[in-house]
Every structure is written in structure tokens, then in C-alpha cells.
Design an enzyme around this catalytic site. Sequence first.
Site, PDB file in Angstrom:
ATOM      1  CE  LYS A 111     -86.867  58.896  36.329  1.00  0.00           C
ATOM      2  NZ  LYS A 111     -86.565  57.845  37.334  1.00  0.00           N
TER       3      LYS A 111
ATOM      4  N   GLY B 109     -87.224  64.099  45.091  1.00  0.00           N
ATOM      5  CA  GLY B 109     -86.738  62.957  45.853  1.00  0.00           C
ATOM      6  C   GLY B 109     -87.674  61.775  45.839  1.00  0.00           C
ATOM      7  CB  ALA B 110     -90.800  61.117  44.508  1.00  0.00           C
TER       8      ALA B 110
ATOM      9  CG  ASP C 153     -83.029  60.372  35.592  1.00  0.00           C
ATOM     10  OD1 ASP C 153     -82.369  59.388  35.226  1.00  0.00           O
ATOM     11  OD2 ASP C 153     -83.602  60.443  36.688  1.00  0.00           O
TER      12      ASP C 153
END
Length: 251
Positions: free
Chosen positions: A8, A93-94, A133
Amino acid sequence: MITYPNPKLNIGLNILRKREDGYHDIDTLMVPYTGMRDVLEIVPSDELRMTLYGIPVDGDPMDNLCVRAWKLLAEDFNIAPVAIYLYKNIPSGAGLGGGSADASFTLLMLNEIFSLGLDNETLARYAARLGSDCPFFIFNRPMLCRGRGEVMTPFELDLSGYDIEVKVPDVHVSTREAYAGVTPGLPTRPLETLLALPAGQWRGAVVNDFEPGIFAAHPQLAAIKEDMYRRGAVYASMSGSGSSIFGIFAK
């Protein structure tokens, strides 16, 4: 059964306040991005197994969110063990929610494999127990996300006239680091109002509250964003708490 979980992107992300439970109330628009995907396969097995390929993922595979998704449904339903095979293309981790996508796609697949008959609203409640999320990926369409991110309202957004470019630099930003650089507060104009403007008017108005602190610590991220604007992006931003940067370009 094989599916292809997608990440996303966050278009705008306001950190409104810190909650008594330690989380933060946010206001953000999450949209699916289909330019990269993981590969998730689930097959019958004599025991619960998880095998990972592709981009390395830290930790024990049996602690993976996909396994936790199976265990969550197994608490309430008599489902058989499965073997889960996950090929990781979405970096961790992005700020792309790849792990959350994998978990939610697992719930959707198990619901179909075992004919549980759960509707999306019910699956989203299970997903919320796995991560903030996760409920978004049950519906996988543009959603205004509030609360911890699990309070969702469908949002009509047409970006068919644009191309989206995503850059994922070799920078890991932890959630702790991201929130350490943020002072929560209400925006002067609600995000929903700003998103109703044409995408070409979002620059400077639709903001990600994580950017100032993270860009100060990692100036190479700010440079990627500015490069996208130099190359003609109508809007560019960091997604989530970073470190991915995306640009929206007119076709």
C-alpha cells in the site's frame, strides 16, 4: 492456492494525538500499489509449516504474521494444518505494509480454502488483531484510515491518468525512530478535504507528518523526493513511516 499480495501507499498521513493505549490516532489515505507483489502459496499439510524465499526476513519463520493468521482462525474454527510458502518481493521496514498484506491475504485464502463463509467485515476484525494496517488489505481499495488505521471509510480516487513510481532506498526506519520525530497535532485543513482537490494541487498541502523528522535524519530520502519533483511528478511523498518514496506522474 496461490495469490499475489500487494503493498500500500499512504497519500497524506497526519498524526493527530497519542492515545492512552500507547498507540497514536492517525488520519491517512491508503491505496493499493500493484507495481510489486509478493507470492503466497498455501497447500494442505500434515503439520503447520512456513517457508520463506526472496528478500530475507528476520526472525523465526514460525513467528511470521502468516502463521499467526492461521493460528488466529484455528482458535475459532476446526481448520487443518497447512504449508505456507512466501516469496518476498516487498521490502520490509519501508512503509509499504508488505507483512500486513501477507497476513491479510492469508486470512482471505484460508477463508476460501476451508469454506468458512466469513464476510470481509468479519475478516477485517480478525486482521485488526494482527496489525493496524492489516484490515486495509482485506478490502484492498482506497480507504481513509483513522484510529490506529483500522477505522476505514471507502474513498473514491481515480489515478488512472497517472503513473506511480516507487523508490525503496537501502535505509531502514524503525517505528520508534519515526514517532520520536513527530509532534502530534490537528491539521489546519482535514485530509479528506485536501484529497478532494486534483492531484496536481496536493503538493505542499497533503503532507506526511513523519517526513520532517525522518528527512532530517536521512537526507537522502528528501533528495529522492525532490528528484521526483524535478522529473515532473505532480505529487511525491514518503509512504507510511518510510523509507519508501513514491511519485505520481501524469501519463
